[in-house]
Scaffold this active site. Structure first.
Site, short mmCIF file in Angstrom:
data_model
loop_
_atom_site.label_atom_id
_atom_site.label_comp_id
_atom_site.label_asym_id
_atom_site.label_seq_id
_atom_site.Cartn_x
_atom_site.Cartn_y
_atom_site.Cartn_z
CG ASP A 61 14.72 41.48 33.47
OD1 ASP A 61 14.47 42.66 33.17
OD2 ASP A 61 15.16 40.66 32.65
CG HIS A 66 11.81 40.41 24.16
ND1 HIS A 66 12.95 39.90 23.58
CD2 HIS A 66 11.72 39.82 25.39
CE1 HIS A 66 13.53 39.05 24.43
NE2 HIS A 66 12.81 38.98 25.53
CD GLU A 78 17.12 39.24 27.66
OE1 GLU A 78 16.44 38.33 27.15
OE2 GLU A 78 16.97 39.62 28.84
CD GLU A 138 16.08 43.72 30.41
OE1 GLU A 138 15.55 44.21 31.45
OE2 GLU A 138 16.23 42.51 30.25
CG ASP A 168 18.76 40.04 31.82
OD1 ASP A 168 19.59 39.48 32.54
OD2 ASP A 168 17.60 39.61 31.65
NE ARG A 206 18.66 34.91 24.75
CZ ARG A 206 17.85 35.73 25.40
NH1 ARG A 206 17.06 35.28 26.37
NH2 ARG A 206 17.83 37.01 25.11
CD GLN A 235 16.23 32.46 28.63
OE1 GLN A 235 17.19 32.97 28.06
NE2 GLN A 235 15.03 33.01 28.62
CE LYS A 291 16.66 35.64 30.64
NZ LYS A 291 16.90 36.83 29.81
CB THR A 296 22.44 42.12 35.42
OG1 THR A 296 21.82 40.84 35.54
CG2 THR A 296 21.47 43.09 34.75
CD GLU A 307 13.72 39.78 20.43
OE1 GLU A 307 14.45 40.21 21.35
OE2 GLU A 307 12.68 40.34 20.06
#
Ligand SMILES: O=C(O)/C=C/C(=O)CC(=O)CC(=O)O
Ligand SMILES: [Ca+2]
Ligand SMILES: [Mg+2]
Length: 405
Positions: A122, A129, A195, A197, A229, A233, A236, A249, A253, A354
């Site tokens: 990834d 971002h 996420e 992607e 993904d 948080r 992480q 993560k 996925t 975000e």
């Protein structure tokens, strides 16, 4: 770039997002029959194995497989020849009797994981971002690390936990440390995120010790799929220094059940927004290295963001060149993600981290204040791009519902 081709005879397909200029591939099951390769047109799936067998195609066997890998391994000249053959079959009215019995309504099939993932990588290619996450995770630092504009940053993920659209995603548990707490605790993540992607699917392998230059991108990459993904948080934030994402993560996925061939995106090429400073020679690309693909993030049926892939700083050809510049080889089925796609505007952010600014600015979904994902939430990613027929094509959607931890 409008390519003149005859209209398809498949009812309902002309003018749809899955018209003759799209033709994504997937692996489907129908009734109790074994899984095999199909191509989507309109709301139908072409069961390719019987059609290719009756046409005595030499490569007919690749369509009988429960994964796209044998097709992926054939390489670019075969992919193009098959697309030309398929286009003729689906536009020539006289082929209707041959192909018609092998059309299966989409509503009657179940999609399987379309390919066997070899390695999964990834990247982190969105300037917006990376800047947003830098500000949220590292408020006292420069948002971008000094290497960010010199190389497409990435990490190796977990190939075995890539799942197909529709698979439930269990809330992961792990270590995290609350701000101000003396030490870490263990439990279900309270900051589960998504996420938005794109995933690039490698077909043709490369040899160990060799590099794949930016110009060889289309020789190796078969196509594109939407990718979510999922990211915890809290896990992480506690684990990632200095080795990067790990358990936050690796639990899941999600990818779409359909892989859109690069050929279908021939009219979607756009210039990158601009790279400053100029990257090293092996990362230099010409005009048209980017893709104009518009994504949509849907949470519980409501659109919460519209990330534009055209805003990405690093192109997929650069990701591939960087991934192999040390001589690392490619295998059929390798998957590399673009990294979260966020545009410059707040309503173009590709993660809830975000959209809620680290949980400090809740946003409203169906009248409810929201930050991170709750059990039972369903996240769906959709995307469209200019097609070669002058209209737009759709990427197959990727969806997943959060199950309690
Ligand atoms: O800036 C960080 O510490 C981490 C950011 C990410 O979440 C990594 C990632 O998955 C890359 C991406 O999706 O862009
Ligand atoms: Ca990511
Ligand atoms: Mg993941």
């Amino acid at each position: 770039m409008t390519q003149v081709t005859r209209p398809t005879w498949v009812e309902g397909a002309a003018g749809s997002l899955f018209d003759i200029d799209n033709l994504p591939y997937g692996v489907f099951t129908h009734d109790d029959e074994p899984p095999r390769v199909g191509v989507r047109i309109g709301d139908q799936v072409v069961d390719l194995a019987p059609v290719a067998a009756s046409e005595m195609l030499e490569i007919a066997h690749v369509f009988e497989e429960p994964s796209l890998n044998p097709l992926l391994a054939l390489g670019r000249p075969a992919w193009s020849a098959i697309r030309t053959w398929l286009t003729a079959l689906l536009t020539d009215e006289t082929e209707r009797d041959l192909v018609g019995p092998s059309l299966v309504p989409l509503a009657e099939v179940a999609m399987r994981m379309p390919f066997e993932v070899a390695d999964y990588v990834d990247f982190y290619c969105s300037l917006d971002h990376a800047s947003n996450v830098g500000r949220i995770f590292r408020p006292d630092d420069e948002p971008l690390k000094p290497n960010w504009r010199h190389l497409p940053a990435g990490y190796h993920g977990r190939a075995g936990t890539v799942v197909v659209s529709g698979t439930g995603v269990r809330r992961p548990s792990g270590q995290s440390k609350a701000p101000g707490a003396a030490g870490p605790g263990y439990g279900p993540s309270s900051r589960l995120d998504m996420e938005a992607e794109l995933g690039f699917v490698v077909g043709a392998p490369s040899e160990l010790g060799s590099r794949v230059g930016v110009d060889a991108f289309a020789d190796h990459v078969f196509g594109v799929t939407l990718l979510n993904d999922w990211s915890a948080r809290d896990i992480q934030a506690w684990e990632y220094v200095p080795l990067g994402p790990f358990l936050g993560k690796s639990f899941a996925t999600s990818v779409a059940g359909w892989v859109t061939p690069l050929d279908a995106l021939a009219a979607a090429h756009v210039d990158l927004p601009g790279q400053d400073p100029e990257p090293l020679d092996y990362l230099r690309v010409g005009p048209g290295a980017g893709f104009d693909i518009d994504l949509e993030v849907v949470l519980n049926g409501e659109t919460v963001s519209r990330p534009p892939y055209a805003s990405m700083y690093w192109s997929p050809a650069q990701m591939l060149a960087h991934l192999t510049v040390n001589g690392a080889s490619l295998r059929t089925g390798d998957l590399f993600g673009s990294g979260t796609i966020s545009g410059p505007a707040p309503e173009q952010r590709g993660s809830l981290l975000e959209l809620s600014w680290g949980g400090t600015e809740p946003f409203t979904v169906a009248g409810q204040e929201r930050t991170f994902l709750q059990d039972g939430d369903t996240v769906t990613l959709r995307a469209t791009a200019p097609g070669t027929g002058g209209g737009r094509i759709g990427l197959g959607e990727v969806t997943g519902t959060v199950l309690p931890g």
